[in-house]
Design an enzyme around this catalytic site. Structure first.
Site, PDB file in Angstrom:
ATOM      1  N   HIS A  31       0.854  -1.192   0.000  1.00 29.14           N
ATOM      2  CA  HIS A  31       0.000   0.000   0.000  1.00 29.14           C
ATOM      3  C   HIS A  31       0.891   1.243   0.000  1.00 29.14           C
ATOM      4  CE1 HIS A  31      -2.394  -3.265   1.684  1.00 29.14           C
ATOM      5  NE2 HIS A  31      -3.490  -2.575   1.400  1.00 29.14           N
ATOM      6  N   LEU A 121      -8.005  -3.086  11.490  1.00 26.45           N
ATOM      7  CA  LEU A 121      -8.126  -1.639  11.711  1.00 26.45           C
ATOM      8  C   LEU A 121      -8.788  -1.301  13.045  1.00 26.45           C
ATOM      9  CD1 LEU A 121      -8.980  -0.516   8.091  1.00 26.45           C
ATOM     10  CD2 LEU A 121      -6.797  -0.366   9.295  1.00 26.45           C
ATOM     11  N   GLY A 161     -10.472   3.909   7.793  1.00 33.41           N
ATOM     12  CA  GLY A 161     -10.893   2.568   8.191  1.00 33.41           C
ATOM     13  C   GLY A 161     -10.914   2.402   9.690  1.00 33.41           C
ATOM     14  N   ASN A 190      -7.715  11.350   4.226  1.00 37.76           N
ATOM     15  CA  ASN A 190      -7.456  11.388   2.783  1.00 37.76           C
ATOM     16  C   ASN A 190      -8.680  11.020   1.944  1.00 37.76           C
ATOM     17  OD1 ASN A 190      -7.620   8.542   2.743  1.00 37.76           O
ATOM     18  ND2 ASN A 190      -5.401   8.305   2.955  1.00 37.76           N
ATOM     19  N   HIS A 266      -4.079   2.998  -3.330  1.00 37.90           N
ATOM     20  CA  HIS A 266      -4.261   2.508  -1.952  1.00 37.90           C
ATOM     21  C   HIS A 266      -3.606   1.145  -1.748  1.00 37.90           C
ATOM     22  CE1 HIS A 266      -6.137   0.694   1.539  1.00 37.90           C
ATOM     23  NE2 HIS A 266      -6.676   1.847   1.878  1.00 37.90           N
ATOM     24  N   GLU A 420     -16.030  -4.284  25.732  1.00 44.61           N
ATOM     25  CA  GLU A 420     -15.176  -5.473  25.784  1.00 44.61           C
ATOM     26  C   GLU A 420     -14.062  -5.460  24.739  1.00 44.61           C
ATOM     27  OE1 GLU A 420     -18.834  -6.955  27.927  1.00 44.61           O
ATOM     28  OE2 GLU A 420     -18.452  -5.710  26.154  1.00 44.61           O
ATOM     29  N   PHE A 446     -18.958 -12.828  26.193  1.00 41.56           N
ATOM     30  CA  PHE A 446     -18.647 -11.536  25.598  1.00 41.56           C
ATOM     31  C   PHE A 446     -17.158 -11.375  25.306  1.00 41.56           C
ATOM     32  CE2 PHE A 446     -22.625 -10.651  28.060  1.00 41.56           C
ATOM     33  CZ  PHE A 446     -23.441 -10.890  26.962  1.00 41.56           C
ATOM     34  N   HIS A 482     -26.583 -15.477  26.390  1.00 35.95           N
ATOM     35  CA  HIS A 482     -25.459 -15.304  27.310  1.00 35.95           C
ATOM     36  C   HIS A 482     -24.685 -16.598  27.558  1.00 35.95           C
ATOM     37  CE1 HIS A 482     -27.187 -11.420  27.952  1.00 35.95           C
ATOM     38  NE2 HIS A 482     -26.495 -11.138  29.039  1.00 35.95           N
TER      39      HIS A 482
END
Length: 689
Positions: A31, A121, A161, A190, A266, A420, A446, A482
């Site tokens: 990139h 990201l 991102g 950008n 990119h 979390e 979780f 759960h």
């Protein structure tokens, strides 16, 4: 002090842009666009502000740099090379090649100068929040009047991102609440993503959002050429004393390319004709590749010397600090070396069958209370479930800005809120700072929310400890949303992750012992809501092997192997089997990862040849084929009911398990063949291949 331009500045920025084009072109991958657009910012940050010592990349008070938009890693590798880290021009030429020091995204513990593993990201941004928290905590604990050992900044680059990922939003919200003024983030505005102009999916006002998060926000309108504005923005960010700062900097992706400002720069190398015109535009010979002018090399030697000089001054301060505060200096050096206090493990409680039953989450609370006194590096926290997962020891102080009167910077308990995923990524940053053992609590189900961060903990070899309570259908009435039927299988599948499901107090202590001693492995401790009896035959020493025999029986007809709350149920099932004339052994296997590290001889003593092995667990049976011939589990989602009713519904009772064991024994007796342990079969295959 106002910006003092130097003749070399423009040439250095052009060099960074040329290298970005050449590196991606040689690799035929990468990139180049973001590195080309961010070159002015990177040059000014590294030449004028970032304090680090390339000759000692682990200097405690170095500024930390994080590239959250990790696909732009050519930029980070280039800066590391220019400043004199253990990254060479030849390493840049090996970008994205097998076993190179310049992989496709930055990886901690792989490339000198890379603090955290980024690429997914938003993760790096959240890591930077953890680095900033750790710095604040270290300063509060170790700084003294006249001895400001810790005052470093964390700088992070991120793009569109990252801004769209939920983990970054969670982390930004917490950072604003915590007023982390030692954190400066640069948003590469950008307007381009892989799909093209971000207007197709992203039209919000990012600066307004961050102002709502209680961040200091500064805008740079021309990040391509306006060095003065970039410099002034960083100065202003460092002057802010009560908020983290976001510098939104407008850049042109692929600046100088024929296709600048478009998504074609990119994720793909520039074409040869484009690279030639680019070099001509910036005064480089188009026939030369990987050229770094001598004046740029010399300039960066000077920037590196600025960092090494700062390090030398810090060393003098540190030596004087040691003379006045020898105890604190010794403690700091112990923690920086990741050495545990002598005899720390003696604080771990042990249990006998005479001790009363207790939920393993309650047993965990007792262990954390003991550990908090023995391990000052323990930095705990919870995702808004403190009263349920019992992660806060009684005399803990919350980590909070002193001005809020909710705690102070020396506090060792972080209120993560309902975040979390950010908690997991922030814990990675806490570890990466180098002075803390982070723990974070939530319900086991979780942890699935944070699997991206957990995976990076394992990949990065970061010691992060999850306290994951409400571990099964035993949580009862909350029901299938759960109840983590499949979560254990997902976590067990991760390389270099220890998933623990302890069956009693000794196993809880063992899980913490191994987790704390595992310097390069993260751990998840799955803990019950319901009470568990203290088992006869268990011990911290045995459980620390990951698996052991709880009840031995010579000439056994069957072995029951189980984890957590089901071990005691299997113990009761064995009593019923004895009444039926069937001899049964019981094995507890609290951690597959640790058990697999034991010798084959030991593992075959635990799970031997000669008779069927039946696994019992209130989870999906996925993954149990390595250890047992037949499985008794739950291959569907749970139910909403009181926990004892849920166990009956899924046949997780002593009588149902005994009946299943009888059928298993009878089935294999009819076959009339001598059974090999699955462990032995796997070992033979590996030996033969």
């Amino acid at each position: 002090m106002p910006f003092q331009p130097q003749e070399v500045d423009k040439n250095a920025v052009a060099t960074i842009r040329m290298l970005a084009a050449d590196v991606a072109a040689k690799a035929k991958s990468g990139h180049p666009g973001a590195p080309m657009g961010l070159a002015p910012l990177a040059h000014l940050l590294w030449s004028r502000f970032l304090l680090c010592d390339p000759k000692d990349s682990h200097w405690l008070n170095r500024d930390r740099f994080v590239l959250s938009n990790g696909h732009a890693c050519i930029l980070q590798y280039t800066m590391l090379y220019l400043l004199g880290y253990k990254v060479t021009l030849d390493d840049l030429k090996q970008f994205r090649q097998l076993n190179s020091l310049t992989p496709g995204h930055p990886e901690a513990n792989h490339t000198d100068g890379v603090e955290v593993t980024t690429g997914p990201l938003g993760q790096g941004f959240a890591n930077s929040v953890g680095l900033a928290i750790a710095a604040k905590n270290a300063a509060a604990e170790f700084n003294r009047d006249g001895f400001e050992l810790f005052n470093n900044y964390t700088y992070v680059f991120l793009g569109d991102g990252c801004m769209q990922e939920g983990v970054a939003c969670e982390a930004a919200s917490l950072a604003g609440h915590l007023r982390l003024n030692n954190l400066i983030a640069f948003y590469d505005d950008n307007k381009i993503s892989i799909d093209g102009d971000v207007s197709c999916s992203f039209t919000e006002d990012v600066t307004a959002r961050f102002k709502a998060y209680e961040w200091n926000v500064i805008t740079v309108g021309d990040g391509d050429k306006d060095f003065n504005d970039i410099y002034d923005a960083i100065v202003k960010a460092k002057e802010c004393k009560d908020k983290p700062t976001l510098i939104s900097i407008r850049t042109t992706i692929g600046f100088g390319s024929l296709h600048q400002g478009t998504h074609s720069t990119h994720g793909s190398p520039l074409k040869e004709d484009d690279i030639r015109q680019l070099k001509e535009k910036f005064g480089f010979n188009p026939d030369d590749k990987f050229i770094v002018p001598q004046e740029v090399i010399e300039a960066y030697k000077g920037y590196a010397k600025r960092g090494s000089d700062a390090h030398a001054e810090w060393n003098k301060l540190y030596a004087a600090y040691g003379e006045k505060y020898p105890k604190e200096k010794a403690e700091l050096e112990r923690r920086a070396a990741q050495k545990l206090p002598e005899g720390w493990e003696k604080c771990l409680p042990s249990f006998t069958p005479e001790d009363k039953p207790a939920a393993s989450r309650k047993l965990s609370e007792g262990v954390l209370t003991k550990l908090s006194a023995e391990l000052p590096e323990l930095l705990g926290g919870s995702a808004d479930l403190t009263g349920s997962n019992l992660t806060r020891w009684s005399d803990a102080t919350d980590f909070q800005p002193p001005a809020t009167h909710l705690g102070d910077w020396s506090g060792r308990y972080i209120r993560y809120g309902v975040r979390e995923h950010a908690m997991g990524a922030i814990m990675n940053g806490l570890h990466a700072y180098g002075l803390h053992i982070p723990t974070g609590g939530t319900f086991l189900n979780f942890v699935s929310y944070a699997l991206g961060a957990v995976r990076l903990s394992a990949l990065s070899q970061f010691r992060v400890i999850w306290v994951a309570t409400h571990d099964s259908i035993g949580l009862g009435e909350d029901g299938p949303t759960h109840q983590p039927i499949e979560t254990a299988a997902a976590l067990r599948s991760l390389p270099n992750l220890a998933f623990w499901r302890p069956a009693d107090g000794n196993e809880v202590s063992a899980a913490y012992k191994v987790a704390i001693e595992s310097l390069k492995t993260p751990s998840v401790l799955a803990l019950t809501r319901q009470n568990l009896p203290q088992l006869e035959g268990s011990s911290i020493e045995k459980a620390a092997l990951g698996g052991y025999v709880v009840i031995e029986e010579s000439n056994a007809d069957v072995t029951l192997v189980s984890t957590g709350s089901e071990v005691a149920i299997c113990r009761d099932a064995i009593k019923l089997l004895k009444e039926k004339g069937i001899k049964a052994r019981l094995v507890s296997l609290p951690c597959f990862h640790v058990f697999d590290k034991q010798s084959l001889d030991y593992r075959l003593k635990v799970l031997p040849d000669g008779h069927p092995i039946l696994s019992v667990e209130a989870y999906s049976t996925y993954g149990w084929g390595r250890y047992a011939h037949v499985h008794h589990g739950i291959n569907r989602f749970g139910v909403s009911a009181p926990y004892d009713d849920a166990y009956k519904f899924f046949d997780m009772t002593d009588s149902a398990i005994a009946d299943k064991a009888v059928n298993v024994v009878n089935h294999f007796k009819k076959l009339g063949t001598s059974l090999e342990s699955p462990l032995g079969l796997e070992a033979k295959f590996l030996a033969a291949n």
